[in-house]
Design a protein around this motif. Structure first.
Motif, PDB file in Angstrom:
ATOM      1  N   LEU A 189     -98.869  55.783   5.599  1.00  0.00           N
ATOM      2  CA  LEU A 189     -97.688  55.891   6.481  1.00  0.00           C
ATOM      3  C   LEU A 189     -97.354  57.408   7.010  1.00  0.00           C
ATOM      4  O   LEU A 189     -97.165  57.491   8.099  1.00  0.00           O
ATOM      5  N   ARG A 190     -97.797  58.156   6.267  1.00  0.00           N
ATOM      6  CA  ARG A 190     -97.958  59.609   6.587  1.00  0.00           C
ATOM      7  C   ARG A 190     -98.792  59.971   7.669  1.00  0.00           C
ATOM      8  O   ARG A 190     -98.467  60.580   8.725  1.00  0.00           O
ATOM      9  N   THR A 191    -100.088  59.430   7.458  1.00  0.00           N
ATOM     10  CA  THR A 191    -100.951  59.484   8.483  1.00  0.00           C
ATOM     11  C   THR A 191    -100.640  58.985   9.951  1.00  0.00           C
ATOM     12  O   THR A 191    -100.610  59.664  11.147  1.00  0.00           O
ATOM     13  N   ILE A 192     -99.750  57.853   9.957  1.00  0.00           N
ATOM     14  CA  ILE A 192     -99.292  57.236  11.133  1.00  0.00           C
ATOM     15  C   ILE A 192     -98.207  58.118  11.770  1.00  0.00           C
ATOM     16  O   ILE A 192     -98.175  58.207  12.772  1.00  0.00           O
ATOM     17  N   GLU A 193     -97.598  58.660  11.090  1.00  0.00           N
ATOM     18  CA  GLU A 193     -96.173  59.495  11.321  1.00  0.00           C
ATOM     19  C   GLU A 193     -96.863  60.494  11.901  1.00  0.00           C
ATOM     20  O   GLU A 193     -96.261  61.021  13.153  1.00  0.00           O
TER      21      GLU A 193
ATOM     22  N   LYS B 168     -88.810  50.739   8.754  1.00  0.00           N
ATOM     23  CA  LYS B 168     -87.743  51.382   9.799  1.00  0.00           C
ATOM     24  C   LYS B 168     -88.745  52.394  10.443  1.00  0.00           C
ATOM     25  O   LYS B 168     -89.238  53.419   9.810  1.00  0.00           O
ATOM     26  N   VAL B 169     -89.204  52.279  11.857  1.00  0.00           N
ATOM     27  CA  VAL B 169     -89.742  53.409  12.762  1.00  0.00           C
ATOM     28  C   VAL B 169     -88.805  54.148  13.373  1.00  0.00           C
ATOM     29  O   VAL B 169     -88.353  53.249  14.253  1.00  0.00           O
TER      30      VAL B 169
ATOM     31  N   HIS C 239     -88.947  53.138   4.509  1.00  0.00           N
ATOM     32  CA  HIS C 239     -89.241  51.792   3.910  1.00  0.00           C
ATOM     33  C   HIS C 239     -88.380  51.531   2.613  1.00  0.00           C
ATOM     34  O   HIS C 239     -88.419  52.516   1.907  1.00  0.00           O
ATOM     35  N   ARG C 240     -87.870  50.479   2.459  1.00  0.00           N
ATOM     36  CA  ARG C 240     -87.381  50.084   1.231  1.00  0.00           C
ATOM     37  C   ARG C 240     -87.902  48.550   0.646  1.00  0.00           C
ATOM     38  O   ARG C 240     -87.515  47.646   1.543  1.00  0.00           O
TER      39      ARG C 240
ATOM     40  N   ILE D 266     -85.069  53.095  17.275  1.00  0.00           N
ATOM     41  CA  ILE D 266     -85.569  52.828  15.879  1.00  0.00           C
ATOM     42  C   ILE D 266     -85.638  51.313  16.008  1.00  0.00           C
ATOM     43  O   ILE D 266     -85.288  50.424  16.571  1.00  0.00           O
ATOM     44  N   LEU D 267     -86.768  50.965  15.364  1.00  0.00           N
ATOM     45  CA  LEU D 267     -87.399  49.548  15.196  1.00  0.00           C
ATOM     46  C   LEU D 267     -87.446  49.236  13.536  1.00  0.00           C
ATOM     47  O   LEU D 267     -87.953  49.970  12.688  1.00  0.00           O
ATOM     48  N   ARG D 268     -87.163  47.894  13.480  1.00  0.00           N
ATOM     49  CA  ARG D 268     -86.867  47.473  12.003  1.00  0.00           C
ATOM     50  C   ARG D 268     -87.953  46.433  11.972  1.00  0.00           C
ATOM     51  O   ARG D 268     -87.730  45.403  12.845  1.00  0.00           O
ATOM     52  N   HIS D 269     -88.417  46.077  10.771  1.00  0.00           N
ATOM     53  CA  HIS D 269     -89.009  44.809  10.604  1.00  0.00           C
ATOM     54  C   HIS D 269     -89.167  44.486   9.124  1.00  0.00           C
ATOM     55  O   HIS D 269     -89.257  45.498   8.187  1.00  0.00           O
ATOM     56  N   LEU D 270     -89.055  43.195   8.670  1.00  0.00           N
ATOM     57  CA  LEU D 270     -88.928  42.941   7.627  1.00  0.00           C
ATOM     58  C   LEU D 270     -90.249  41.844   7.485  1.00  0.00           C
ATOM     59  O   LEU D 270     -90.392  40.722   8.019  1.00  0.00           O
TER      60      LEU D 270
END
Length: 314
Positions: free
Chosen positions: A26-30, A45-46, A39-40, A2-6
């Motif tokens: 985002l759905r395309t990348i998923e 978060k990936v 995301h919020r 799990i990677l997180r980025h702000l």
């Protein structure tokens, strides 16, 4: 992993463009990377396999940088295709109107190298892999650099389940739909005005394959498109038109042959007959090289599965 980025400072416009309508980007990348993106606001978060999660986060960061304006779905898909094996790879720069034109996959890079270094190149593979588009780009580049004096584009006028004679209009109007994809590529790579000027000075010609008989094409960049629909006689006729100072590219998809079932495709035959001839290169594309909608690659794989089981080439 799990990677997180702000994303900071947060920019709501960029975040909206990054995610796309209803989070479509985002759905395309998923789907492409087999990860889960949550995301919020500006917190992303990936979750997925380590390498894929890392690529997914890198994609998000790259998209955020270009998100001052809305991002087209094609841009996301092309970035995914380019990232699939071209990280850090050198890409041939071509003189066309498309400043961003480059190989998106290793096979595309090999294809461009083959065209540059061989007098005859075969590009064989499914729809959406850039076979014709990249060949036209190489031709436009060669003309711009005065490496050739003209571009000749041709394809066989074979009906995909329809009869040419029943189409309305004169001969030019009947054959125009078969040649339209070539016009579209030229307009995008040269511009409508430059294409028209090239026609006027005879630096550009688009014609059905039957019109090539009896000619010698010297100092030209010649492209035979949809070559899977040539007969063996037509393929031999085309290849023997090549004159001094010329370069030829033959493209086709052997999974979409519109010839009668009893007729051998000239493309399949040529690949077999010419495979050991010096000066001729063959590049085979797969669904991994598709740079259209992600569904295209899955459709190609679905149709190819039965052929792989039976060992059929066509």
């Amino acid at each position: 992993m799990i990677l997180r980025h702000l994303f900071s400072p947060p920019n709501n416009t960029r975040l909206s463009h990054l995610c796309g309508p209803v989070d479509a980007h985002l759905r395309t990348i998923e789907v492409a990377l087999q990860v889960k993106i949550a995301h919020r606001h500006e917190q992303f978060k990936v979750d997925g396999a380590a390498a894929n999660a890392k690529r997914g986060m890198e994609m998000l960061q790259a998209l955020y940088e270009m998100a001052a304006r809305p991002i087209e779905p094609a841009t996301v898909q092309l970035m995914l295709a380019g990232d699939a094996g071209m990280d850090g790879a050198d890409s041939m720069a071509l003189k066309t109107r498309r400043s961003d034109l480059r190989a998106r996959t290793p096979n595309q890079a090999l294809y461009l190298d083959n065209i540059a270094s061989h007098d005859i190149t075969f590009g064989i593979g499914p729809a959406g892999t850039g076979k014709t588009y990249l060949a036209v780009a190489m031709a436009v580049d060669a003309l711009a650099r005065s490496a050739v004096q003209r571009i000749v584009l041709t394809r066989p006028a074979v009906e995909a389940g329809e009869r040419l004679g029943f189409l309305p209009g004169d001969l030019n109007q009947k054959i125009d739909p078969y040649l339209r994809p070539l016009y579209d590529a030229l307009y995008e790579l040269m511009g409508v005005e430059q294409v028209q000027k090239a026609f006027e000075r005879n630096a550009l010609e688009i014609a059905p394959l039957a019109f090539m008989r009896g000619r010698t094409l010297s100092n030209a960049f010649v492209i035979l498109d949809e070559a899977q629909n040539t007969t063996t006689e037509q393929m031999k006729m085309f290849l023997t038109r090549i004159g001094f100072g010329s370069k030829a590219v033959v493209t086709g998809d052997v999974s979409q042959i519109d010839l009668p079932k009893t007729q051998l495709s000239g493309l399949i035959d040529a690949e077999r007959v010419l495979k050991r001839i010096p000066g001729i290169a063959t590049c085979r594309f797969t669904s991994a090289d598709v740079v259209r909608h992600p569904l295209v690659a899955r459709i190609v794989d679905a149709y190819d599965a039965p052929r792989k089981k039976t060992g059929s080439l066509s």
